[in-house]
Design an enzyme around this catalytic site. Sequence first.
Site, PDB file in Angstrom:
ATOM      1  N   ASP A 443       0.858  -1.186   0.000  1.00  0.00           N
ATOM      2  CA  ASP A 443       0.000   0.000   0.000  1.00  0.00           C
ATOM      3  C   ASP A 443       0.899   1.244   0.000  1.00  0.00           C
ATOM      4  OD1 ASP A 443      -2.351   1.568   0.271  1.00  0.00           O
ATOM      5  OD2 ASP A 443      -1.955   1.736   2.416  1.00  0.00           O
ATOM      6  N   ASP A 643      -1.743  -0.949   5.964  1.00  0.00           N
ATOM      7  CA  ASP A 643      -2.013  -0.514   7.335  1.00  0.00           C
ATOM      8  C   ASP A 643      -3.438  -0.061   7.561  1.00  0.00           C
ATOM      9  OD1 ASP A 643      -1.950   1.846   5.871  1.00  0.00           O
ATOM     10  OD2 ASP A 643      -1.150   3.003   7.549  1.00  0.00           O
ATOM     11  N   ASP A 647      -7.204  -2.114   3.436  1.00  0.00           N
ATOM     12  CA  ASP A 647      -6.245  -3.152   3.048  1.00  0.00           C
ATOM     13  C   ASP A 647      -6.624  -4.525   3.589  1.00  0.00           C
ATOM     14  OD1 ASP A 647      -4.538  -1.216   1.821  1.00  0.00           O
ATOM     15  OD2 ASP A 647      -3.780  -0.681   3.798  1.00  0.00           O
TER      16      ASP A 647
END
Length: 755
Positions: A443, A643, A647
């Site tokens: 990410d 995080d 996600d």
Amino acid sequence: MAKDPICGMDVNEKDSLKLVRGQDTYYFCSEHCKDKFLKGNYQQAYMPSVGNAFKNVYICPMHPEIEQDRPGDCPKCGMHLEIKGFAPEENAQDRQERSLSRKFWAAVIFTIPVFFLSMGHMFGLVDTHSDFWRWMQFFLATPVVLWAGKIFFVKAWKSVLNKSPNMFTLIGIGVGAAYGFSALGLFVPGVFPDSIKEAGRVGLYFESAAVITTLVLLGQLLESKARNKTGQAIKALVSLAAKVAHKLKDGKEEDIDIDKVIKGDLLRVRPGEKIPLDGVIIEGQSYVDESMLSGEALPVLKKEGDSVIGATINQAGTFIMRIERVGSETILSQIINMVAEAQRSRAPIQNLADKISYYFVPAVFICAIISFVLWYIFGPEPALAHALVSAISVLIIACPCALGLATPMSVMVGVGKGAQSGILIRNAEAIEKAEKSTLVLTDKTGTLTEGRPKVTSVITASGYEEERLIEISAALESSSEHPLGRAVVDYAKEKGYSVSNAANFHYVTGKGVMGQVDGVFVVIGKKSFIEENSIVFPRDLIGKVTELQDKSHTVICVAAGKDFAGIVAVSDPIKKTTPPAIEGLHKMGLEIAMLTGDNENTANAIAKELKIKKVYAGLSPEGKQAVVRDLRKKGAKVLVAGDGINDAPALAEAEVGVAMGAGTDVAIQTAGITLVKGDLRGILKAINLSRQVMKSIRQNLFFAFIYNTLGIPIAAGALYPFFGLLLSPMIAGAAMSFSSVSVIANSLRLRNLKL
């Protein structure tokens, strides 16, 4: 006649709507009741506020095709079945964990004295040949083997009935052989030949049976604790949902429980509140924090006609919305479902010991039977006693103590080593899969970047100094709650500039802010907002603004009085540790790609700077999960690092998920590995650790099987025709113990591993 489970109305089974679920059949008076029942069932599985609608379903985490409506063990592998979905109440997994804990600690209390009694003669403490101490070993070992270890015998017996030999088959054989031989030698020593006796007594192996049982119980307890955490991701997601909504009806406003909201209801949402459910704004506008979906810290402007998502947070203004989705239709419920499904469908760890044991168990039996028959037919007198000793020696030396320790010892030491380095590993499955990773999907926000907007550059117009520009900007922005404004205020404090108070503060939604600072009228916002207030934007700065925007910076324009004062560029900076981490992953032979909900231009700018060649941008949580699923279908072994709540589905879908320690509880609970420091370099350490742990496990399995490979033929009497040697069960027990010591010593070497 039957009763509708929702409204209780009597319905004709022939004419009603029918629903078959497993062994249960339900009849409904209308489509409305049927739909409500289905939603109730979904919420029963995932939302703690709704009562039970269906019986719980239990599945095997190793073999998902195994399902039943009650707790139990898998007939294939012997693993305890887990409840499907989410049950907030005490469930079978909780009870199993407590039961294993009680058995383990009771076994420890009884096993320690048995062990010292068996070794007492080595230290001159007790006479182990004394009948009293021999009987004490029996009385102490019996509750360990027959009470605490009963579950292993039950599972071993089931594996035989189901023709699926597994680790529990080996455990049952090993413990049963050691305990049975010892009990027989204690109660009827006359059946054994004098040649295998020491000081006229048969050697006892109660300590082996007790120690094996205790160690296996420890492994089962640790495994149960790890598996029992799988529902925490769902619990964290459920906690995001709003509990109360402000419903508008006939010009009046009333607070109602979220469960009572239906499609079409009008709700008022105030600043700072969670948006109750999915819908459309019909009056008002505001900035909404959608970081739970997009992972981006910057709020999004929402006005009339725009869609809003339940559980996101309203920041600035008040608006009225019309509800369009409830129950299982909402985005939050869909994310919950995706996480749950991905957790259940993930490929289970393929335990090498279980694979080999499928063939090893029958082989041991065959060897023991052949040995018994040959000694009984061709052996010297007493033939029966020699045959029995030979067969039991084969079973004892084939005891799975080392085999059972091979994996858990390395895992326990490896997990402890990881914790010292800020790497929290959820279970052994994550270790095994991390070793095999070929592709790392990461990410952007909070993983590659800091996740907090910061001032990156300040450009002043003619006649202005940076200090004055920041002071007037921070004074006005201190009255704003916008993240970009807070970044300016933080920058002023960091530089030590003074921050005064602003008067007549006014926030213009979607454009900027204005007010008076030290008697001067100040305007801050977009370039167009500055120009709307009859302030000329300097031509020489237009190119600079474009350049900054191309580099994914947000440009804040500042004017004081009638003069343009300068621009402040704000961006989410890349973590200092990210570039070396990316470089290290490349050196390890791993492919790197970015997986983000941010726009393509910003993502590409970050990727170019970090030398990441592949970018998947503008993705929803569903989109991220779909990308991971597609890459796995193409053969990639995917590791996902993230995080945010957005996600979580991708982390659950990946071969192994890695959560940043600064991230959300949902991401952390869904991931197999958590980096406490939120440092991407931790992935390098985690993969290196997983490779070393798996190497240690393979070495342990080699040690475990090499003793069996060499020892079983000797125990069966292969050396007797040549040297007249018949392996005593005592020697077999020593060989078994030595194999265990080798496994433990090899596992402990991981403590000195440099990550």
